[in-house]
Each structure stands twice: as C-alpha cells, then as structure tokens.
Write a protein that holds these residues in place. Sequence first.
Motif, PDB file in Angstrom:
ATOM      1  N   SER A  75      14.417  65.468  10.039  1.00  0.00           N
ATOM      2  CA  SER A  75      15.454  64.827  10.838  1.00  0.00           C
ATOM      3  C   SER A  75      15.062  63.425  11.273  1.00  0.00           C
ATOM      4  O   SER A  75      15.904  62.665  11.719  1.00  0.00           O
ATOM      5  CB  SER A  75      15.803  65.692  12.053  1.00  0.00           C
ATOM      6  N   SER A  76      13.791  63.046  11.138  1.00  0.00           N
ATOM      7  CA  SER A  76      13.385  61.713  11.537  1.00  0.00           C
ATOM      8  C   SER A  76      13.636  60.681  10.441  1.00  0.00           C
ATOM      9  O   SER A  76      13.365  59.510  10.633  1.00  0.00           O
ATOM     10  CB  SER A  76      11.905  61.702  11.952  1.00  0.00           C
ATOM     11  N   ARG A  77      14.158  61.090   9.322  1.00  0.00           N
ATOM     12  CA  ARG A  77      14.512  60.157   8.257  1.00  0.00           C
ATOM     13  C   ARG A  77      15.773  59.401   8.652  1.00  0.00           C
ATOM     14  O   ARG A  77      16.648  59.937   9.320  1.00  0.00           O
ATOM     15  CB  ARG A  77      14.745  60.892   6.946  1.00  0.00           C
ATOM     16  N   ARG A  78      15.833  58.151   8.226  1.00  0.00           N
ATOM     17  CA  ARG A  78      16.996  57.325   8.550  1.00  0.00           C
ATOM     18  C   ARG A  78      17.345  56.457   7.355  1.00  0.00           C
ATOM     19  O   ARG A  78      16.470  55.848   6.746  1.00  0.00           O
ATOM     20  CB  ARG A  78      16.675  56.436   9.745  1.00  0.00           C
ATOM     21  N   ASN A  79      18.624  56.404   7.011  1.00  0.00           N
ATOM     22  CA  ASN A  79      19.088  55.523   5.958  1.00  0.00           C
ATOM     23  C   ASN A  79      19.382  54.152   6.542  1.00  0.00           C
ATOM     24  O   ASN A  79      20.009  54.037   7.596  1.00  0.00           O
ATOM     25  CB  ASN A  79      20.346  56.080   5.290  1.00  0.00           C
ATOM     26  N   VAL A  80      18.926  53.114   5.842  1.00  0.00           N
ATOM     27  CA  VAL A  80      19.115  51.726   6.259  1.00  0.00           C
ATOM     28  C   VAL A  80      19.777  50.972   5.116  1.00  0.00           C
ATOM     29  O   VAL A  80      19.340  51.070   3.969  1.00  0.00           O
ATOM     30  CB  VAL A  80      17.762  51.071   6.623  1.00  0.00           C
ATOM     31  N   THR A  81      20.821  50.215   5.438  1.00  0.00           N
ATOM     32  CA  THR A  81      21.559  49.470   4.421  1.00  0.00           C
ATOM     33  C   THR A  81      21.068  48.038   4.335  1.00  0.00           C
ATOM     34  O   THR A  81      20.821  47.392   5.343  1.00  0.00           O
ATOM     35  CB  THR A  81      23.069  49.494   4.737  1.00  0.00           C
ATOM     36  N   LEU A 115      18.136  46.392   9.826  1.00  0.00           N
ATOM     37  CA  LEU A 115      17.066  46.444  10.825  1.00  0.00           C
ATOM     38  C   LEU A 115      16.313  45.117  10.941  1.00  0.00           C
ATOM     39  O   LEU A 115      16.077  44.625  12.035  1.00  0.00           O
ATOM     40  CB  LEU A 115      16.064  47.551  10.498  1.00  0.00           C
ATOM     41  N   GLY A 117       9.965  52.632   2.837  1.00  0.00           N
ATOM     42  CA  GLY A 117      10.695  53.884   2.815  1.00  0.00           C
ATOM     43  C   GLY A 117      10.282  54.785   1.678  1.00  0.00           C
ATOM     44  O   GLY A 117       9.384  54.458   0.905  1.00  0.00           O
ATOM     45  N   ASN A 154       5.791  56.753   1.151  1.00  0.00           N
ATOM     46  CA  ASN A 154       6.244  56.103   2.376  1.00  0.00           C
ATOM     47  C   ASN A 154       5.368  54.875   2.622  1.00  0.00           C
ATOM     48  O   ASN A 154       4.333  54.945   3.279  1.00  0.00           O
ATOM     49  CB  ASN A 154       6.179  57.066   3.559  1.00  0.00           C
ATOM     50  N   THR A 169      15.743  54.958   2.459  1.00  0.00           N
ATOM     51  CA  THR A 169      15.472  55.988   3.459  1.00  0.00           C
ATOM     52  C   THR A 169      14.087  55.750   4.025  1.00  0.00           C
ATOM     53  O   THR A 169      13.110  55.693   3.270  1.00  0.00           O
ATOM     54  CB  THR A 169      15.567  57.393   2.863  1.00  0.00           C
TER      55      THR A 169
END
Length: 183
Positions: free
Chosen positions: A22-28, A37, A95, A155, A181
């Motif tokens: 759940s700590s994964r985050r998608n960034v565009t 970001l 990522g 990562n 991600t």
Amino acid sequence: MLLSRILGIFILCSLTTATKISSRRNVTIDDQFGDELTQVVPRYMPPDRWNKGGMNLPPAVLARPNASLAHRKTWHDSTHLVGGPTATVNFGFTGVSIYVYCIVVNMPPGPSFNTFANYKFSIDGNIVGEYTHEAQHAPDYLYGTPVYANTTLQNAYHNFSIIIDSTKRSVLILFDYAVYTMM
C-alpha cells in the motif's frame, strides 16, 4: 501456545506485506508540465526537432489530435526523417515500474503525411524494448496508447529514454506522458 505464536507471526507478516504494497504510489510525468513531484520536465533532443502540441496549433502542423483527449491537453511531437538526427525524449525517476503513453496517429491526414511509429526504449543506457505501429485508417488517433511498460525494475534511480532513429522509414512520435511507481 505454539499455534497462537505461529498465527501471530503470520498476521504480523501479512500486515507488513500489506503496508509495503500500500505504500506504492504512481507518479505522472507529463510531456510539458513534467514530474508531478519534482517538477522536472522531460528533455527533448535535438530541441529544434520537437514541437509542443495542444491548443492553438499553427496552421502548418498536420498532426491535429483532439487536445481534450490528451493528458493535460498537451503532447510533444517530432518527425524523424531517415538520415536525420536521432530524436530522443529523456527523463529520470526513482521507482519500481514505468509505463509510457503516446498518441498514435492511425490515419494519415494527407497522402504524404507520415504515420509510422517505431520507438526504442532505454533504461540506464540499455535498450529494453521497441514499439511499432502501422496506420490502420480508423480511428484517426489512438489516445493513451501504452507503448512501453516495465514492472520489474529495482527500486532505484533510473534514466529513461525514448529513441527515434529508424534507418528504413520516417517516424512520427507524439509523446503524451509516463507513469512510474515509487515505493
């Protein structure tokens, strides 16, 4: 007692795994506005071979996708001519996965208009894939087309490039955005 201890360890491991997932985050990374970001914008080389696409296109621009269907209503396009300089889009990210999206021209707006798509992809200096598309005549444009995906990255910081350097045919690219991600 042993059973309750094993059950406790199982629950703890399950919660740890769920937290990591759940700590994964998608960034565009938008073609024009950059990484949401870091605000770092992709680099287009050579700069004089790239055009900003979107609203208020000059009359000389032949590729005219519907800007409202592009991510944030923008894209960058380039036509690579055989024998011309290699065109590249380059950006970095930290990522574990990367997804790249383009607008693909699927029907030429005129008889001499190039619609061939042939892109190579490089991560950390290594060619890792290729995308090819021939025009099919309907619909005119394919929006949000995934041209590259990789979900097996370490990562770490990665340098990503789209390379357009066909030696057989001219190539058109309309780069729209990428999503990575992060952990």
